[in-house]
Design a protein around this motif. Structure first.
Motif, PDB file in Angstrom:
ATOM      1  N   UNK A  75       0.832  -1.202   0.000  1.00 37.60           N
ATOM      2  CA  UNK A  75       0.000   0.000   0.000  1.00 37.60           C
ATOM      3  C   UNK A  75       0.870   1.256   0.000  1.00 37.60           C
ATOM      4  N   UNK A  76       1.996   1.216   0.720  1.00 33.20           N
ATOM      5  CA  UNK A  76       2.912   2.363   0.724  1.00 33.20           C
ATOM      6  C   UNK A  76       3.467   2.603  -0.680  1.00 33.20           C
ATOM      7  N   UNK A  77       3.799   1.527  -1.388  1.00 39.58           N
ATOM      8  CA  UNK A  77       4.326   1.662  -2.751  1.00 39.58           C
ATOM      9  C   UNK A  77       3.260   2.219  -3.691  1.00 39.58           C
ATOM     10  N   UNK A  78       2.015   1.787  -3.493  1.00 45.57           N
ATOM     11  CA  UNK A  78       0.913   2.302  -4.318  1.00 45.57           C
ATOM     12  C   UNK A  78       0.678   3.779  -4.026  1.00 45.57           C
ATOM     13  N   UNK A  79       0.732   4.149  -2.742  1.00 40.80           N
ATOM     14  CA  UNK A  79       0.546   5.577  -2.385  1.00 40.80           C
ATOM     15  C   UNK A  79       1.653   6.435  -2.995  1.00 40.80           C
ATOM     16  N   UNK A  80       2.846   5.896  -3.074  1.00 44.25           N
ATOM     17  CA  UNK A  80       3.937   6.633  -3.701  1.00 44.25           C
ATOM     18  C   UNK A  80       3.627   6.915  -5.168  1.00 44.25           C
ATOM     19  N   UNK A  81       3.090   5.907  -5.858  1.00 45.56           N
ATOM     20  CA  UNK A  81       2.705   6.090  -7.264  1.00 45.56           C
ATOM     21  C   UNK A  81       1.535   7.070  -7.387  1.00 45.56           C
ATOM     22  N   UNK A  82       0.608   7.014  -6.426  1.00 43.07           N
ATOM     23  CA  UNK A  82      -0.499   7.989  -6.414  1.00 43.07           C
ATOM     24  C   UNK A  82       0.046   9.407  -6.300  1.00 43.07           C
ATOM     25  N   UNK A  83       1.001   9.581  -5.415  1.00 35.72           N
ATOM     26  CA  UNK A  83       1.575  10.911  -5.209  1.00 35.72           C
ATOM     27  C   UNK A  83       2.267  11.408  -6.470  1.00 35.72           C
ATOM     28  N   UNK A  84       2.973  10.524  -7.140  1.00 32.18           N
ATOM     29  CA  UNK A  84       3.656  10.901  -8.382  1.00 32.18           C
ATOM     30  C   UNK A  84       2.664  11.349  -9.452  1.00 32.18           C
ATOM     31  N   UNK A  85       1.448  10.775  -9.421  1.00 32.41           N
ATOM     32  CA  UNK A  85       0.431  11.137 -10.403  1.00 32.41           C
ATOM     33  C   UNK A  85      -0.553  12.175  -9.865  1.00 32.41           C
ATOM     34  N   UNK A  86      -0.266  12.682  -8.657  1.00 36.92           N
ATOM     35  CA  UNK A  86      -1.084  13.707  -8.004  1.00 36.92           C
ATOM     36  C   UNK A  86      -2.510  13.228  -7.762  1.00 36.92           C
ATOM     37  N   UNK A  87      -2.670  11.939  -7.505  1.00 37.57           N
ATOM     38  CA  UNK A  87      -3.987  11.371  -7.213  1.00 37.57           C
ATOM     39  C   UNK A  87      -4.250  11.421  -5.718  1.00 37.57           C
ATOM     40  N   UNK A  88      -5.483  11.743  -5.353  1.00 41.65           N
ATOM     41  CA  UNK A  88      -5.869  11.763  -3.940  1.00 41.65           C
ATOM     42  C   UNK A  88      -6.710  10.547  -3.560  1.00 41.65           C
ATOM     43  N   UNK A  89      -7.301   9.902  -4.570  1.00 41.54           N
ATOM     44  CA  UNK A  89      -8.103   8.689  -4.359  1.00 41.54           C
ATOM     45  C   UNK A  89      -7.729   7.681  -5.438  1.00 41.54           C
ATOM     46  N   UNK A  90      -7.638   6.431  -5.036  1.00 46.88           N
ATOM     47  CA  UNK A  90      -7.340   5.374  -6.006  1.00 46.88           C
ATOM     48  C   UNK A  90      -8.321   4.232  -5.804  1.00 46.88           C
ATOM     49  N   UNK A  91      -8.910   3.771  -6.912  1.00 49.74           N
ATOM     50  CA  UNK A  91      -9.870   2.661  -6.861  1.00 49.74           C
ATOM     51  C   UNK A  91      -9.282   1.448  -7.560  1.00 49.74           C
ATOM     52  N   UNK A  92      -9.307   0.326  -6.882  1.00 52.62           N
ATOM     53  CA  UNK A  92      -8.845  -0.942  -7.446  1.00 52.62           C
ATOM     54  C   UNK A  92     -10.055  -1.863  -7.552  1.00 52.62           C
ATOM     55  N   UNK A 148     -13.569  -4.758  -3.816  1.00 53.60           N
ATOM     56  CA  UNK A 148     -13.005  -3.505  -4.316  1.00 53.60           C
ATOM     57  C   UNK A 148     -12.108  -2.936  -3.213  1.00 53.60           C
ATOM     58  N   UNK A 149     -11.158  -2.114  -3.617  1.00 49.87           N
ATOM     59  CA  UNK A 149     -10.339  -1.370  -2.657  1.00 49.87           C
ATOM     60  C   UNK A 149     -10.400   0.104  -3.020  1.00 49.87           C
ATOM     61  N   UNK A 150     -10.540   0.956  -2.014  1.00 44.87           N
ATOM     62  CA  UNK A 150     -10.357   2.394  -2.180  1.00 44.87           C
ATOM     63  C   UNK A 150      -9.194   2.816  -1.284  1.00 44.87           C
ATOM     64  N   UNK A 151      -8.206   3.466  -1.900  1.00 53.09           N
ATOM     65  CA  UNK A 151      -7.041   3.962  -1.154  1.00 53.09           C
ATOM     66  C   UNK A 151      -6.999   5.479  -1.271  1.00 53.09           C
ATOM     67  N   UNK A 152      -6.901   6.150  -0.134  1.00 53.09           N
ATOM     68  CA  UNK A 152      -6.679   7.591  -0.101  1.00 53.09           C
ATOM     69  C   UNK A 152      -5.329   7.837   0.573  1.00 53.09           C
ATOM     70  N   UNK A 153      -5.005   9.104   0.811  1.00 54.40           N
ATOM     71  CA  UNK A 153      -3.718   9.407   1.462  1.00 54.40           C
ATOM     72  C   UNK A 153      -3.652   8.826   2.871  1.00 54.40           C
ATOM     73  N   UNK A 154      -4.830   8.685   3.496  1.00 54.62           N
ATOM     74  CA  UNK A 154      -4.839   8.259   4.901  1.00 54.62           C
ATOM     75  C   UNK A 154      -5.562   6.950   5.163  1.00 54.62           C
TER      76      UNK A 154
END
Length: 589
Positions: free
Chosen positions: A173-190, A216-222
């Protein structure tokens, strides 16, 4: 109801809703290749059971589009349905959207079930239909006629431990959040089931042969939230989610929860279903890109690769025992294609940590071998004796990894033509196994290497040379592949692929030889980094169908070295007549 009656019932619903064409994709809300029983809409409607293809029904016509793997099978299964076969990718076959436009009136209406339609498909349809003033609508008409479709399974969801996954949930999840940050995403849906299972180091059995579960998974910054059947989570699975700071909510709450997001930048795959986009589109910004975890999943870590190596030995032992049994009993006892597949499963089940098959075994005797994804039925499958060739494509799911292997061989006498073609296919497989290639190479660059021996004789095969394979996961996995079609994904270290060229003569026989291979670094030179393949599968080929003169010295050397490796890996687990027979099988060519 017959397929013809089902299509007629669908047309009645279309008329009630003023729909001119209805598209039935082979999909579920997670865009899976292999579907839970309650989502097998295209198979239910048409009778065609292949894993790829879709149906379009208009007021007076119906068509099924599928690829070259299924041309023979589809023609058989569609018989009497009133549904025409369109051979996708073949010259003269119309694009299905163009065909719809040509068949329905201007200002017409086309309907799909949005929850079982990929957003990318929805966008393409909208663009092309709008140019002809044709409306696209969400209208799940099959709900009205397929009323006994069953309900989601209640199978348990269990932990896939780090000792086999090689990486913890929190690290993923930390690695995915890093990729989210690189793409300036605040929410990610899997939403893809294999990505859900991989991210959370969980497995299930909601889809036959695929160790996944509906979720389903929803990942946000927190936050990270798993939406699934909470009653299905085993105690250890719940504990792992708690320790990984993953919240759990009911599966059916997912779409309602999407309404909480306002003014977010949502990272979501274009292959996610259209209903997800509809739920978010009014007040959020989309970042349409592949799921970051998908590429992470494809690049197996060393723990996962070691799992593959371990189960390949176990699977190779099962295959050798099976091959001995089949070659020594065909023609002496009653057997058919279906019972042979069951027997192979029994041999695999003797191995440690066997969970089940990685797909339904393909056992094609004589002309059935030419049906690429043939599935023998329990009733009426072909009797097998000892006077023709047989193709056996099968695999196992083990706790440490997934296998997929094909061997084609003779039970009795085969023609010289068969031997030549079998050798050409094997030669292509060997050449791909031996290749060295620079970093940045894509699967399409290597596909021709496996086809060249056949091409030189004006022959070819209608399927890809290789697909990605999961680690105790789906036997078909992306984003990489090795095939004619352009795929922008580079082949990267740790990716596992199949290597499976073939040749098929409809009405006569089919040939396919398949090993699994893993990308690894070979060397660095002044010209850059070069990769090569590690062959993971350990199971010999039958020398009695090899025309030695076709093979080069280096190809013969590769085969002899491969057989020597098979001997070293498998002999310790054999004894008696099976061992003696095996040692002859792996003796130098």
């Amino acid at each position: 109801m017959t397929s013809k009656e089902k299509v007629a019932a669908l047309r009645e619903e279309m008329q009630k809703n003023n729909v001119d064409a209805f598209i039935v994709y082979s999909a579920d809300p997670h865009m899976s290749e292999y579907l839970p029983e309650e989502w097998q809409e295209r198979a239910w409607l048409s009778g065609f059971l292949g894993s790829a293809g879709f149906v379009v029904v208009t007021k007076d016509k119906a068509g099924l589009w599928t690829d070259g793997r299924y041309f023979t099978q589809a023609a058989i299964e569609l018989e009497g349905s009133g549904i025409d076969l369109f051979k996708d990718g073949m010259e003269g076959t119309p694009n299905y959207i163009d065909w719809i436009i040509s068949e329905i009136p201007a200002n017409g209406k086309v309907a799909v079930n949005a929850v079982a339609t990929a957003h990318a498909n929805w966008e393409l349809l909208t663009q092309k239909l709008n140019s002809k003033n044709i409306m696209l609508v969400d209208s799940p008409l099959l709900k009205q006629i397929w009323i006994d479709r069953g309900t989601p399974s209640k199978n348990p969801i269990f932990v896939h431990p780090v000792k086999w996954a090689g990486k913890s949930v929190t690290d993923k999840i930390a690695a995915i959040r890093q990729k989210m940050e690189e793409q300036e995403a605040t929410v990610h849906i899997i939403s893809s089931l294999d990505d859900v299972a991989w991210t959370l180091n969980l497995r299930g059995s909601d889809v036959e042969s695929n160790p996944v579960f509906l979720g389903y998974i929803i990942i946000t910054k927190n936050d990270a939230i798993l939406f699934t059947g909470l009653e299905k989570l085993e105690v250890e699975a719940r504990k792992q989610m708690d320790e990984s700071f993953v919240k759990m909510m009911p599966y059916e709450d997912f779409y309602n929860h999407l309404s909480v997001f306002k003014n977010e930048k949502v990272l979501v795959s274009p292959n996610s279903n259209q209903s997800i986009y509809e739920a978010l589109k009014s007040e959020n910004q989309f970042i349409k890109a592949p799921v970051p975890g998908n590429l992470m999943k494809a690049q197996k870590n060393e723990t996962e690769l070691e799992g593959f190596r371990t189960v390949m030995v176990r699977d190779g032992v099962a295959m050798v025992k099976f091959l001995y049994w089949l070659t020594h009993n065909a023609g002496k006892e009653a057997m058919n294609e279906y019972s042979i597949g069951e027997k192979l499963r029994d041999f695999r089940a003797e191995g440690e940590n066997f969970v089940g098959e990685s797909f339904g075994s393909i056992v094609g005797y004589r002309d059935n071998g030419a049906i690429m994804h043939y599935s023998a039925k329990s009733e009426g499958s072909k009797e097998v004796t000892n006077d023709a060739s047989i193709l056996v494509d099968s695999g196992g799911q083990y706790l440490e990894g997934t296998t997929d292997i094909t061997r084609t061989f003779a039970l009795g006498t085969v023609s010289e033509e068969f031997k030549r073609n079998s050798t050409l296919v094997l030669q292509g497989m060997i050449r791909l196994s031996m290749v060295k290639f620079p970093k940045g190479t894509k699967g399409v660059h290597l596909d021709a290497i496996a086809r060249l021996p056949l091409w030189m004789e004006g022959k070819d095969f209608n399927h890809g040379t290789g697909h990605g394979v999961g680690s105790f996961m789906n036997v078909h996995e992306g984003p990489q592949n090795i095939r004619k079609d352009m795929n922008p994904q580079d082949l990267l270290v740790g990716m596992v692929c199949s290597n499976e060229p073939g040749y098929y003569l409809e009405g006569d026989y089919g040939i396919r030889h398949e090993n699994l291979i893993a990308v690894k670094e070979a060397e660095k030179t002044i010209h850059g980094t070069f990769y090569e393949f590690e062959t993971l599968t350990f199971c010999p080929f039958f020398k009695d169908t090899i025309v030695k003169e076709i093979l080069s010295e280096s190809e013969i050397a590769w085969l002899n070295k491969y057989h020597k490796t098979c001997e070293e890996k498998i002999v310790p687990y054999l004894d008696g007549e099976v061992k003696d027979w095996f040692l002859e099988l792996v003796s130098p060519l």
